[in-house]
Design an enzyme around this catalytic site. Structure first.
Site, PDB file in Angstrom:
ATOM      1  N   SER A  40       0.831  -1.212   0.000  1.00 37.26           N
ATOM      2  CA  SER A  40       0.000   0.000   0.000  1.00 37.26           C
ATOM      3  C   SER A  40       0.861   1.256   0.000  1.00 37.26           C
ATOM      4  O   SER A  40       0.333   2.363   0.000  1.00 37.26           O
ATOM      5  CB  SER A  40      -0.933  -0.003   1.216  1.00 37.26           C
ATOM      6  OG  SER A  40      -0.197  -0.199   2.401  1.00 37.26           O
TER       7      SER A  40
ATOM      8  N   ASN B 212      -2.402  -2.490  13.317  1.00 40.09           N
ATOM      9  CA  ASN B 212      -3.857  -2.291  13.265  1.00 40.09           C
ATOM     10  C   ASN B 212      -4.297  -1.045  14.028  1.00 40.09           C
ATOM     11  O   ASN B 212      -5.096  -0.251  13.514  1.00 40.09           O
ATOM     12  CB  ASN B 212      -4.583  -3.534  13.798  1.00 40.09           C
ATOM     13  CG  ASN B 212      -4.334  -4.747  12.910  1.00 40.09           C
ATOM     14  OD1 ASN B 212      -3.790  -4.606  11.812  1.00 40.09           O
ATOM     15  ND2 ASN B 212      -4.712  -5.924  13.377  1.00 40.09           N
TER      16      ASN B 212
ATOM     17  N   THR C 201     -39.918  26.143 -10.635  1.00 35.61           N
ATOM     18  CA  THR C 201     -40.179  24.760 -10.220  1.00 35.61           C
ATOM     19  C   THR C 201     -40.312  24.002 -11.534  1.00 35.61           C
ATOM     20  O   THR C 201     -40.791  24.565 -12.524  1.00 35.61           O
ATOM     21  CB  THR C 201     -41.480  24.625  -9.386  1.00 35.61           C
ATOM     22  OG1 THR C 201     -42.584  25.052 -10.194  1.00 35.61           O
ATOM     23  CG2 THR C 201     -41.445  25.468  -8.116  1.00 35.61           C
ATOM     24  N   HIS C 202     -39.843  22.785 -11.575  1.00 34.27           N
ATOM     25  CA  HIS C 202     -39.789  22.008 -12.827  1.00 34.27           C
ATOM     26  C   HIS C 202     -38.993  22.731 -13.912  1.00 34.27           C
ATOM     27  O   HIS C 202     -39.220  22.502 -15.094  1.00 34.27           O
ATOM     28  CB  HIS C 202     -41.196  21.703 -13.367  1.00 34.27           C
ATOM     29  CG  HIS C 202     -42.172  21.250 -12.333  1.00 34.27           C
ATOM     30  ND1 HIS C 202     -42.379  19.923 -12.021  1.00 34.27           N
ATOM     31  CD2 HIS C 202     -42.983  21.959 -11.499  1.00 34.27           C
ATOM     32  CE1 HIS C 202     -43.292  19.831 -11.063  1.00 34.27           C
ATOM     33  NE2 HIS C 202     -43.674  21.048 -10.722  1.00 34.27           N
TER      34      HIS C 202
ATOM     35  N   SER D 195     -12.452  28.095 -26.254  1.00 30.88           N
ATOM     36  CA  SER D 195     -12.450  26.942 -27.147  1.00 30.88           C
ATOM     37  C   SER D 195     -11.326  27.118 -28.154  1.00 30.88           C
ATOM     38  O   SER D 195     -11.050  28.232 -28.586  1.00 30.88           O
ATOM     39  CB  SER D 195     -13.791  26.857 -27.868  1.00 30.88           C
ATOM     40  OG  SER D 195     -13.640  26.166 -29.094  1.00 30.88           O
TER      41      SER D 195
ATOM     42  N   ASN E  11     -16.278  28.955 -21.787  1.00 27.92           N
ATOM     43  CA  ASN E  11     -16.895  27.740 -21.243  1.00 27.92           C
ATOM     44  C   ASN E  11     -16.814  27.664 -19.723  1.00 27.92           C
ATOM     45  O   ASN E  11     -15.771  27.983 -19.147  1.00 27.92           O
ATOM     46  CB  ASN E  11     -16.231  26.503 -21.859  1.00 27.92           C
ATOM     47  CG  ASN E  11     -16.530  26.375 -23.336  1.00 27.92           C
ATOM     48  OD1 ASN E  11     -17.618  26.742 -23.788  1.00 27.92           O
ATOM     49  ND2 ASN E  11     -15.561  25.878 -24.095  1.00 27.92           N
TER      50      ASN E  11
ATOM     51  N   GLU F 281     -18.502  22.746 -14.577  1.00 29.69           N
ATOM     52  CA  GLU F 281     -18.721  21.394 -15.091  1.00 29.69           C
ATOM     53  C   GLU F 281     -17.897  20.371 -14.321  1.00 29.69           C
ATOM     54  O   GLU F 281     -18.363  19.265 -14.021  1.00 29.69           O
ATOM     55  CB  GLU F 281     -18.367  21.338 -16.582  1.00 29.69           C
ATOM     56  CG  GLU F 281     -19.323  22.166 -17.439  1.00 29.69           C
ATOM     57  CD  GLU F 281     -18.794  22.342 -18.855  1.00 29.69           C
ATOM     58  OE1 GLU F 281     -19.246  21.635 -19.747  1.00 29.69           O
ATOM     59  OE2 GLU F 281     -17.904  23.200 -19.059  1.00 29.69           O
TER      60      GLU F 281
ATOM     61  N   TYR G 192      -9.842  -6.703  12.426  1.00 33.81           N
ATOM     62  CA  TYR G 192      -9.207  -6.201  11.205  1.00 33.81           C
ATOM     63  C   TYR G 192      -9.169  -7.261  10.108  1.00 33.81           C
ATOM     64  O   TYR G 192      -8.919  -8.432  10.363  1.00 33.81           O
ATOM     65  CB  TYR G 192      -7.766  -5.751  11.529  1.00 33.81           C
ATOM     66  CG  TYR G 192      -7.014  -5.255  10.314  1.00 33.81           C
ATOM     67  CD1 TYR G 192      -7.120  -3.936   9.900  1.00 33.81           C
ATOM     68  CD2 TYR G 192      -6.207  -6.121   9.558  1.00 33.81           C
ATOM     69  CE1 TYR G 192      -6.445  -3.478   8.773  1.00 33.81           C
ATOM     70  CE2 TYR G 192      -5.524  -5.668   8.428  1.00 33.81           C
ATOM     71  CZ  TYR G 192      -5.654  -4.345   8.041  1.00 33.81           C
ATOM     72  OH  TYR G 192      -4.996  -3.901   6.925  1.00 33.81           O
TER      73      TYR G 192
ATOM     74  N   GLN H 162      -7.462  -2.071   4.028  1.00 33.07           N
ATOM     75  CA  GLN H 162      -6.410  -1.274   3.397  1.00 33.07           C
ATOM     76  C   GLN H 162      -6.966  -0.471   2.211  1.00 33.07           C
ATOM     77  O   GLN H 162      -6.384   0.531   1.813  1.00 33.07           O
ATOM     78  CB  GLN H 162      -5.286  -2.210   2.941  1.00 33.07           C
ATOM     79  CG  GLN H 162      -4.143  -1.542   2.237  1.00 33.07           C
ATOM     80  CD  GLN H 162      -2.927  -2.443   2.166  1.00 33.07           C
ATOM     81  OE1 GLN H 162      -2.248  -2.639   3.177  1.00 33.07           O
ATOM     82  NE2 GLN H 162      -2.658  -3.024   1.015  1.00 33.07           N
TER      83      GLN H 162
ATOM     84  N   LYS I  10      -8.117   3.669   2.051  1.00 36.21           N
ATOM     85  CA  LYS I  10      -7.327   4.901   1.934  1.00 36.21           C
ATOM     86  C   LYS I  10      -7.491   5.622   0.612  1.00 36.21           C
ATOM     87  O   LYS I  10      -7.682   6.840   0.572  1.00 36.21           O
ATOM     88  CB  LYS I  10      -5.855   4.582   2.183  1.00 36.21           C
ATOM     89  CG  LYS I  10      -5.596   4.289   3.639  1.00 36.21           C
ATOM     90  CD  LYS I  10      -4.254   3.652   3.844  1.00 36.21           C
ATOM     91  CE  LYS I  10      -4.301   2.787   5.068  1.00 36.21           C
ATOM     92  NZ  LYS I  10      -5.209   1.621   4.927  1.00 36.21           N
TER      93      LYS I  10
END
Ligand code: ARG
Length: 465
Positions: free
Chosen positions: A24, A111, A156-157, A278, A286, A291, A318, A323, A326
């Site tokens: 790890s 542990n 709304t909607h 762009s 953009n 996004e 454990y 592991q 993480k």
């Protein structure tokens, strides 16, 4: 050669594939600072309790400090053969200080060590998220104050519903992010117990002092059950759950920013600092940051799901499955932190187009409810009847291609004779928002007062718990 940390009973080295699946270190090296802090606290406690000598403790602590600088300076060489951060550090300690290094792991197991490290890491991450949320809340409340009276369509909607103010809309997110902040604070409170002393799973026969190590690491107390302390990851899950909710809020807002900043809506302009161009269409600006905030929600919610699925079938205590906690945590929480910072930047720079917002606020007969309310108030009609009549007036206006307030009084009186010229006082979008002064409503005076309350509260707070 067998593993030098645990290879006593082994005569052969692990297969390279075994090493690859087991190691790890590639990701848990992120726990180096926490691991060193935990080991120093443990070594001091062992010496305080007379379990190791104070000479050995001093050597251990000095060695760990050297390792911390080596790692800080990029001079430490991490080895997959040594599996994880705990054994990488201990092996280097042995090279640096010799035999005393072997005494550090007395009354401890990886542990309780890893459970401690991860709690410390998540606790720091929560503190960072708290400051990021604080900054975002400040940016939102300041913008809400500045535009407490900018009328915009409320939806709304995603259909025009009733006019609201831009400040009111932003304050809705202030409420959401403030709740997110309190969820992180709750998670922090519950995670703040020290697993040290739980050892492998059953506790230890050495006369350790768990209050000592807990206090040294700023935990509130030692964990009360050793099996629980080494085997639950609910603290990580709870934090990921709070992160998922926060990311969901960010994503909704990001979606609105994407829509609002389109040429078709034109509600807000984003700054050059938080947009991109762009490579083919020169006119474009953009909303990439928005996004990406929306998209990163996927990995954050994904991390919560992944860890829940890892944990749900594990018997106590454990198992190595754990592991896999993480990478989820290390990916999701920094991603959220970045999203919060990007959102705070976008909000601070965002310019609403107040004229455009106002024009759009009147589209779609958004004051039809105000018309119905007027019929209730002034003509004594039951709301259901008033609603029906207002619907007829909307239809008449629509037929003639007119806004509600442009429909001649006679046309309205044709639908109900009790209507007088006074009706025009409630048909403007400004009158509509000003009238909604119920607690939490969109009236600009309300919005300004609430924005200022938030600004005062936030100014008086220390971010980062
Ligand atoms: N790298 C391990 C983890 O992250 C440390 C604990 C190992 N414990 C064990 N019993 N093998 O979970």
């Amino acid at each position: 050669m067998s593993n030098r940390m645990w290879g006593g009973r082994f005569s052969e080295a692990p297969d390279t594939i075994m090493e690859e699946i087991n190691a790890s270190i590639d990701f848990d090296k992120a726990l180096a600072a926490q691991d060193i802090a935990g080991s120093k606290a443990h070594a001091r406690m062992l010496a305080d309790q007379g379990i190791i000598t104070s000479e050995d403790a001093s050597k251990i602590i000095a060695g760990l400090d050297t390792i911390a600088s080596e790692i800080g300076e990029g001079k430490f060489s991490f080895s997959r053969a040594l599996e994880d951060i705990h054994m990488n550090i201990e092996a280097r300690l042995k090279e640096l200080i010799g035999e005393a290094a072997g005494r550090l792991h007395t009354a401890r197991s990886r542990n309780d060590q890893v459970a401690t490290d991860l709690r410390l890491w998540v606790r720091d991450a929560i503190d960072e998220l708290d400051s990021r949320l604080h900054a975002l809340l400040l940016a939102l409340a300041a913008k809400a104050d500045a535009h407490h009276d900018a009328v915009m369509p409320g939806f709304t909607h995603l259909q025009s519903a009733q006019p609201v103010t831009f400040g009111h809309h932003l304050l809705a997110y202030v409420e959401m992010f403030a709740r997110d902040r309190s969820r992180f604070a709750d998670a922090r409170r519950r995670l703040n117990e020290s697993p040290l002393g739980a050892a492998a799973l059953a506790g230890t026969a050495f006369p350790i002092d768990q209050d000592n190590t807990a206090a040294a690491l700023d935990f509130d107390r030692p964990a009360a059950n050793s099996l629980d302390a080494v085997s639950d990851r609910d603290f990580a899950l709870e934090t990921l759950a709070a992160a998922s909710l926060c990311a969901m809020h960010l994503s909704r807002f990001a979606e609105e920013i994407v829509i609002w900043s389109s040429a078709q809506f034109g509600f807000v302009t984003l700054s050059d600092r938080f947009t991109t161009g762009s490579s083919i269409m020169p006119q474009k600006r953009n909303p990439d940051a928005a996004e990406l905030v929306r998209a990163k929600t996927g990995r954050i919610i994904g991390a919560l799901n992944a860890l829940l699925i890892v944990m749900k079938g594990l018997p106590l205590a454990y198992s190595k499955d754990m592991q896999e906690d993480k990478e989820q945590v290390f990916d999701a929480l920094p991603a959220l932190s970045l999203c919060l910072a990007a959102m705070a930047g976008m909000v601070a720079d965002m310019q609403p187009d107040r004229d455009r917002l106002k024009a759009a606020a009147g589209d779609g007969y958004a004051t039809a409810t105000d018309l119905a309310d007027w019929l209730v108030r002034e003509a004594g009609l039951p709301f259901r009847d008033a609603h029906h009549l207002a619907g007829k007036i909307v239809a008449a206006a629509e037929q003639r291609g007119l806004a509600l307030e442009a429909l001649p009084l006679e046309d309205m009186r044709g639908i109900h004779p009790a209507i007088t010229a006074d009706i025009f006082n409630v048909l403007s979008v400004e009158a509509s928002v000003a009238s909604r002064s119920s607690f939490g409503g969109t009236a600009p005076d309300n919005v300004r007062a609430q924005a200022r309350q938030w600004l005062d509260k936030l100014a008086g707070e220390k971010a980062g718990a």
